[in-house]
Design an enzyme around this catalytic site. Structure first.
Site, PDB file in Angstrom:
ATOM      1  N   ASN A  95       0.713  -1.101  -0.027  1.00  0.00           N
ATOM      2  CA  ASN A  95      -0.006   0.123   0.012  1.00  0.00           C
ATOM      3  C   ASN A  95       0.868   1.429  -0.102  1.00  0.00           C
ATOM      4  O   ASN A  95       2.050   1.312  -0.326  1.00  0.00           O
ATOM      5  CB  ASN A  95      -0.720   0.045   1.284  1.00  0.00           C
ATOM      6  CG  ASN A  95      -2.147   0.558   0.789  1.00  0.00           C
ATOM      7  OD1 ASN A  95      -2.525   1.441  -0.140  1.00  0.00           O
ATOM      8  ND2 ASN A  95      -3.376  -0.264   0.983  1.00  0.00           N
ATOM      9  N   ARG A  96       0.420   2.299   0.340  1.00  0.00           N
ATOM     10  CA  ARG A  96       0.900   3.380   0.249  1.00  0.00           C
ATOM     11  C   ARG A  96       1.459   4.249   1.409  1.00  0.00           C
ATOM     12  O   ARG A  96       1.074   4.070   2.582  1.00  0.00           O
ATOM     13  CB  ARG A  96       0.015   4.819  -0.301  1.00  0.00           C
ATOM     14  CG  ARG A  96      -0.711   4.184  -1.613  1.00  0.00           C
ATOM     15  CD  ARG A  96      -2.106   5.060  -1.736  1.00  0.00           C
ATOM     16  NE  ARG A  96      -2.633   4.815  -2.991  1.00  0.00           N
ATOM     17  CZ  ARG A  96      -3.349   3.676  -3.234  1.00  0.00           C
ATOM     18  NH1 ARG A  96      -3.748   3.037  -2.452  1.00  0.00           N
ATOM     19  NH2 ARG A  96      -4.146   3.674  -4.316  1.00  0.00           N
ATOM     20  N   HIS A 122       3.442   0.041  -2.709  1.00  0.00           N
ATOM     21  CA  HIS A 122       3.986  -1.411  -2.807  1.00  0.00           C
ATOM     22  C   HIS A 122       5.297  -1.657  -2.698  1.00  0.00           C
ATOM     23  O   HIS A 122       5.881  -2.524  -3.610  1.00  0.00           O
ATOM     24  CB  HIS A 122       3.002  -2.172  -3.986  1.00  0.00           C
ATOM     25  CG  HIS A 122       1.532  -1.981  -3.892  1.00  0.00           C
ATOM     26  ND1 HIS A 122       0.885  -2.347  -2.696  1.00  0.00           N
ATOM     27  CD2 HIS A 122       0.554  -1.975  -4.745  1.00  0.00           C
ATOM     28  CE1 HIS A 122      -0.332  -2.227  -2.888  1.00  0.00           C
ATOM     29  NE2 HIS A 122      -0.577  -1.997  -4.053  1.00  0.00           N
ATOM     30  N   HIS A 196      -1.635  -9.693  -3.337  1.00  0.00           N
ATOM     31  CA  HIS A 196      -2.380  -8.772  -4.093  1.00  0.00           C
ATOM     32  C   HIS A 196      -3.376  -9.663  -5.245  1.00  0.00           C
ATOM     33  O   HIS A 196      -3.559  -9.074  -6.181  1.00  0.00           O
ATOM     34  CB  HIS A 196      -1.525  -7.816  -4.635  1.00  0.00           C
ATOM     35  CG  HIS A 196      -2.076  -6.292  -5.108  1.00  0.00           C
ATOM     36  ND1 HIS A 196      -3.003  -6.489  -6.286  1.00  0.00           N
ATOM     37  CD2 HIS A 196      -2.309  -5.391  -4.527  1.00  0.00           C
ATOM     38  CE1 HIS A 196      -3.397  -5.139  -6.504  1.00  0.00           C
ATOM     39  NE2 HIS A 196      -3.032  -4.464  -5.357  1.00  0.00           N
ATOM     40  N   ASP A 270     -11.576   1.389  -2.803  1.00  0.00           N
ATOM     41  CA  ASP A 270     -10.104   1.204  -2.466  1.00  0.00           C
ATOM     42  C   ASP A 270      -9.634   1.576  -1.177  1.00  0.00           C
ATOM     43  O   ASP A 270      -9.207   2.569  -1.052  1.00  0.00           O
ATOM     44  CB  ASP A 270      -9.198   2.023  -3.653  1.00  0.00           C
ATOM     45  CG  ASP A 270      -7.687   1.403  -3.744  1.00  0.00           C
ATOM     46  OD1 ASP A 270      -7.330   0.722  -3.014  1.00  0.00           O
ATOM     47  OD2 ASP A 270      -6.935   2.180  -4.600  1.00  0.00           O
ATOM     48  N   GLU A 336      -6.918  -7.527   0.553  1.00  0.00           N
ATOM     49  CA  GLU A 336      -5.514  -7.466   0.881  1.00  0.00           C
ATOM     50  C   GLU A 336      -5.265  -7.316   2.375  1.00  0.00           C
ATOM     51  O   GLU A 336      -5.644  -5.860   2.871  1.00  0.00           O
ATOM     52  CB  GLU A 336      -4.807  -6.335   0.163  1.00  0.00           C
ATOM     53  CG  GLU A 336      -5.095  -6.325  -1.289  1.00  0.00           C
ATOM     54  CD  GLU A 336      -4.429  -5.206  -1.784  1.00  0.00           C
ATOM     55  OE1 GLU A 336      -3.311  -4.763  -1.591  1.00  0.00           O
ATOM     56  OE2 GLU A 336      -5.425  -4.381  -2.763  1.00  0.00           O
TER      57      GLU A 336
END
Length: 372
Positions: A95-96, A122, A196, A270, A336
């Site tokens: 993720n971010r 990622h 993922h 998301d 996820e």
């Protein structure tokens, strides 16, 4: 929905689970990539050493017809050419991370930037999904398993510490595919590893959108996002919103609600859901998908405190997948497990810190079966 209401995909007691190694194709530099097929007689999984990628998960429908329910590509070189993370292991940090940096023990570490905006996503573009892992162990028997390993050097993509990673896939007789992520570091660092995979329970090329499935997530709170799909830092109750999946609900009925700013912001789902069970020592149910047309169901279990729901919002039909299928928005659903995005900047969500002598462990399970 309780397990008792569904049928597990169980192989015959006389059949042992098998594991075999195949050629998964070659990368641009000529290296051939191993593919390991785990099979219990009813369910089979294919794992590529490139990205420790779940390339396929094949399961029967209510009529016994087998289909691959995972989006992806046919060969290793196609995964290399299209960095879409389909089925891949993502890390060091899934993720971010905002601003592509984080602070730890008074030091600021600068990460590789990738994706839209000045962030790291990622693992920064050269993460685990782009690495060829070593096949350390393969065997069949009561269960079929493969263990793959990789060493990420100190400073890799900006992360501190040499990280020794071991990932084990294990398929049992009941159709449960367990993935165990383990990592040891030589310096304090951050780690958040997950899978993922995007699923379509009708079959990845069936022509029916994955969002027609019913979804259950046992979470009373979700994580709102702002620009760049970064968390705002708050937690929001799901009660009375399109994010309430505490009871089975068709994803399609919620994903079209343009009155919800969060749906418009992310072009669909998301978002991270904070699971009511929290961080646990043993895997707990984090999500359940059911597809009335095929009769298949899929559960995802995890030891982690949250799950990211992603509905393939950026698939636009421009890149081919398996057998030349053009994936479009809603063709796959990702579940996820891990920590929410940007947790290094938002300690209220938990901690991604891993220290020497205290290994990182994340266990997740995909369970498949047939509705009665």
């Amino acid at each position: 929905m309780r397990i008792a209401l569904a049928l597990l995909l169980t192989a015959s007691p006389a059949m042992a689970a098998t594991a075999r190694v195949e050629d998964g194709g070659a990368l641009a530099d000529g290296r051939h990539v191993a593919a390991i097929v785990l099979n219990n007689g009813a369910v089979s999984a294919r794992i590529l050493a490139y990205g420790v990628t779940l390339q396929s998960l094949i399961a029967p429908d209510r009529h016994g017809r087998r289909a691959d329910i995972v989006l992806g590509h046919d060969t290793a070189d196609e995964y290399e050419a299209h960095q879409d993370y389909l089925g891949a292991t993502v890390g060091r940090y899934a993720n971010r991370i905002a601003g592509a940096e984080f602070a730890l023990d008074g030091m600021t570490y600068h990460l590789r930037r990738n994706g839209a905006g000045p962030n790291s996503v990622h693992g920064g573009g050269l993460g685990f999904d782009r690495q060829v892992f070593d096949v350390a162990e393969v065997h069949g028997g009561k269960d079929a398993m493969v263990r793959l390993t990789h060493t990420s050097p100190d400073g890799d993509s900006g992360y501190p510490g040499e990280l020794r990673v071991s990932i084990t896939y294990r398929l049992d007789a009941k159709g449960a595919l367990t993935i165990r992520f383990e990592a040891e570091t030589t310096k304090p660092t951050i780690v958040n590893i997950t899978n993922h995979a995007l699923f379509n329970l009708s079959g990845e090329g069936a022509g029916r959108t994955a969002t027609m499935a019913r979804l259950t997530i046992p979470a009373s709170r979700m994580v709102p996002v702002a620009r760049g799909n970064l968390p705002t830092g708050e937690l929001r109750d799901v009660d009375g919103t399109v994010f309430d999946f505490r009871h089975p609900r068709m994803i399609e009925t919620a994903i079209r609600d343009g009155r919800e700013p969060q749906i418009a912001q992310a072009r669909g789902f998301d978002h991270s859901f904070m699971l009511d069970a929290g961080l646990t020592a043993r895997p707990h149910l984090a999500a359940r998908l059911t597809d009335a047309t095929s009769g298949r169901w899929l559960e995802m279990w995890t030891t982690q405190p949250s799950v990211q729901l992603y509905t393939g919002n950026y698939f636009d039909g421009s890149k081919p997948g398996k057998a030349g299928h053009l994936y479009r928005m809603g063709d796959g659903v990702a579940l996820e497990p891990g920590l929410p995005p940007d947790t290094p900047h938002l300690p209220q969500f938990g901690s991604a810190r891993v220290d020497p002598g205290r290994p990182y462990v994340h266990v997740m399970i995909y369970r498949v079966g047939i509705l009665r």
